[in-house]
Design an enzyme around this catalytic site. Structure first.
Site, mmCIF file in Angstrom:
data_model
loop_
_atom_site.group_PDB
_atom_site.id
_atom_site.type_symbol
_atom_site.label_atom_id
_atom_site.label_comp_id
_atom_site.label_asym_id
_atom_site.label_seq_id
_atom_site.Cartn_x
_atom_site.Cartn_y
_atom_site.Cartn_z
ATOM 1 N N GLY A 45 3.419 7.364 -7.849
ATOM 2 C CA GLY A 45 3.328 6.211 -8.723
ATOM 3 C C GLY A 45 2.448 6.537 -9.916
ATOM 4 N N GLN A 50 -2.741 4.760 -17.236
ATOM 5 C CA GLN A 50 -3.168 6.108 -16.839
ATOM 6 C C GLN A 50 -2.762 7.174 -17.859
ATOM 7 O OE1 GLN A 50 -1.518 5.630 -12.614
ATOM 8 N NE2 GLN A 50 -3.267 6.967 -12.293
ATOM 9 N N CYS A 93 -5.290 8.693 -6.101
ATOM 10 C CA CYS A 93 -4.971 8.236 -7.455
ATOM 11 C C CYS A 93 -4.993 9.448 -8.372
ATOM 12 C CB CYS A 93 -5.985 7.187 -7.913
ATOM 13 S SG CYS A 93 -5.643 6.553 -9.577
ATOM 14 N N LEU A 94 -3.962 9.582 -9.199
ATOM 15 C CA LEU A 94 -3.897 10.740 -10.100
ATOM 16 C C LEU A 94 -5.052 10.734 -11.094
ATOM 17 C CD1 LEU A 94 -0.059 10.849 -10.832
ATOM 18 C CD2 LEU A 94 -1.372 12.227 -9.207
ATOM 19 N N HIS A 135 -1.123 -0.776 -5.636
ATOM 20 C CA HIS A 135 -2.035 0.171 -6.288
ATOM 21 C C HIS A 135 -1.742 0.240 -7.798
ATOM 22 C CE1 HIS A 135 -4.244 4.183 -6.397
ATOM 23 N NE2 HIS A 135 -3.604 4.166 -7.551
ATOM 24 N N GLU A 136 -0.452 0.379 -8.129
ATOM 25 C CA GLU A 136 -0.094 0.487 -9.551
ATOM 26 C C GLU A 136 -0.321 -0.842 -10.269
ATOM 27 O OE1 GLU A 136 0.190 3.376 -10.471
ATOM 28 O OE2 GLU A 136 0.538 4.279 -8.513
ATOM 29 N N HIS A 139 -3.768 -1.234 -11.470
ATOM 30 C CA HIS A 139 -4.056 -0.522 -12.722
ATOM 31 C C HIS A 139 -3.786 -1.406 -13.949
ATOM 32 C CE1 HIS A 139 -5.167 3.566 -11.668
ATOM 33 N NE2 HIS A 139 -4.149 3.698 -10.836
HETATM 34 ZN ZN ZN Z 1 -3.933 5.116 -9.384
#
Ligand code: ZN
Length: 163
Positions: A45, A50, A93-94, A135-136, A139
Site C-alpha cells: 500500500g 508518502q 510502513c514504507l 493504514h493508508e 496517512h
Molecule cells: Zn504507511
C-alpha cells in the site's frame, strides 16, 4: 510511469491532513506512478502524501505478493462503518523503515471511494485488506503508525528506525 521517492518519517508532509483529489489527468498519472512505486518498494500500500502529494488518494494491492495481483486505486475514500471487533497485528510502513509496530484496529470496515473513471464504489473489507486500507487512510489524515503508540513506545520505535 515512474518510481517516485518515498518520504521518510518525520517529514512534516506525513503529518498533514490531505485535500480531496481531483479526477483529472494529473491524478491518473500520480496513481500510475504510485502503483509502480509501491510494487518497486516492495509494498502492499502507498498513500499520496508518502510521495509528497497532499491528496486523498491511495493505492493498495493486498495479494500481489501471493501471486494474485489486485491493484486498487482509491480516490477520496470514506470509512462508512467499523466493526466493534478488533485485532492487533504488526504493521510496517514504507515511510518508517525498521521494526514493525503492533496496532489494534477494527477487523472489518465498509469503505466507499471513487475510482479513476469517476464511478463510486462501496465494499466491505476484512482481514489484511481492511488493515491495509485503514493504514493508508490514516496517512490521508496525517496519521502514521507511530501516532498510535504511547509516547514511550514511540520514542523506542524511533530509536530503532533504520536509515
Ligand atoms: Zn504507511
Amino acid at each position: 510511469m515512474a518510481v517516485l521517492p518515498v518520504l521518510r518519517y518525520p517529514d512534516p508532509r506525513l503529518s498533514q491532513p490531505c485535500a480531496p483529489a481531483p479526477l483529472d489527468a494529473a491524478t491518473r498519472r500520480l496513481a500510475a506512478d504510485m502503483l509502480e512505486t509501491m510494487y518497486a518498494a516492495p509494498g502492499r500500500g502507498l498513500a499520496a502524501p508518502q510521495v509528497g502529494a497532499l491528496l486523498r488518494l491511495f493505492v493498495m494491492d493486498a495479494t500481489w505478493k501471493e501471486g494474485r495481483p489486485d491493484p486498487q486505486v482509491v480516490v477520496n475514500p470514506r470509512i462508512l462503518w467499523r466493526s466493534p471487533e478488533t485485532a492487533t497485528a504488526p504493521e510496517g510502513c514504507l515511510s518508517i523503515p525498521g521494526p514493525l509496530t503492533a496496532i489494534t484496529r477494527p477487523t472489518t470496515i465498509d469503505l466507499e471511494w471513487t475510482a479513476l473513471d469517476g464511478t463510486l464504489h462501496r465494499n466491505r473489507l476484512t482481514g489484511f485488506s481492511a488493515l491495509c486500507a485503514q493504514h493508508e487512510y490514516d496517512h490521508l489524515d496525517g496519521i502514521v503508525t507511530l501516532d498510535h503508540l504511547s509516547p514511550a513506545a514511540r520514542a523506542a520505535a524511533i530509536a530503532e528506525m533504520t536509515e
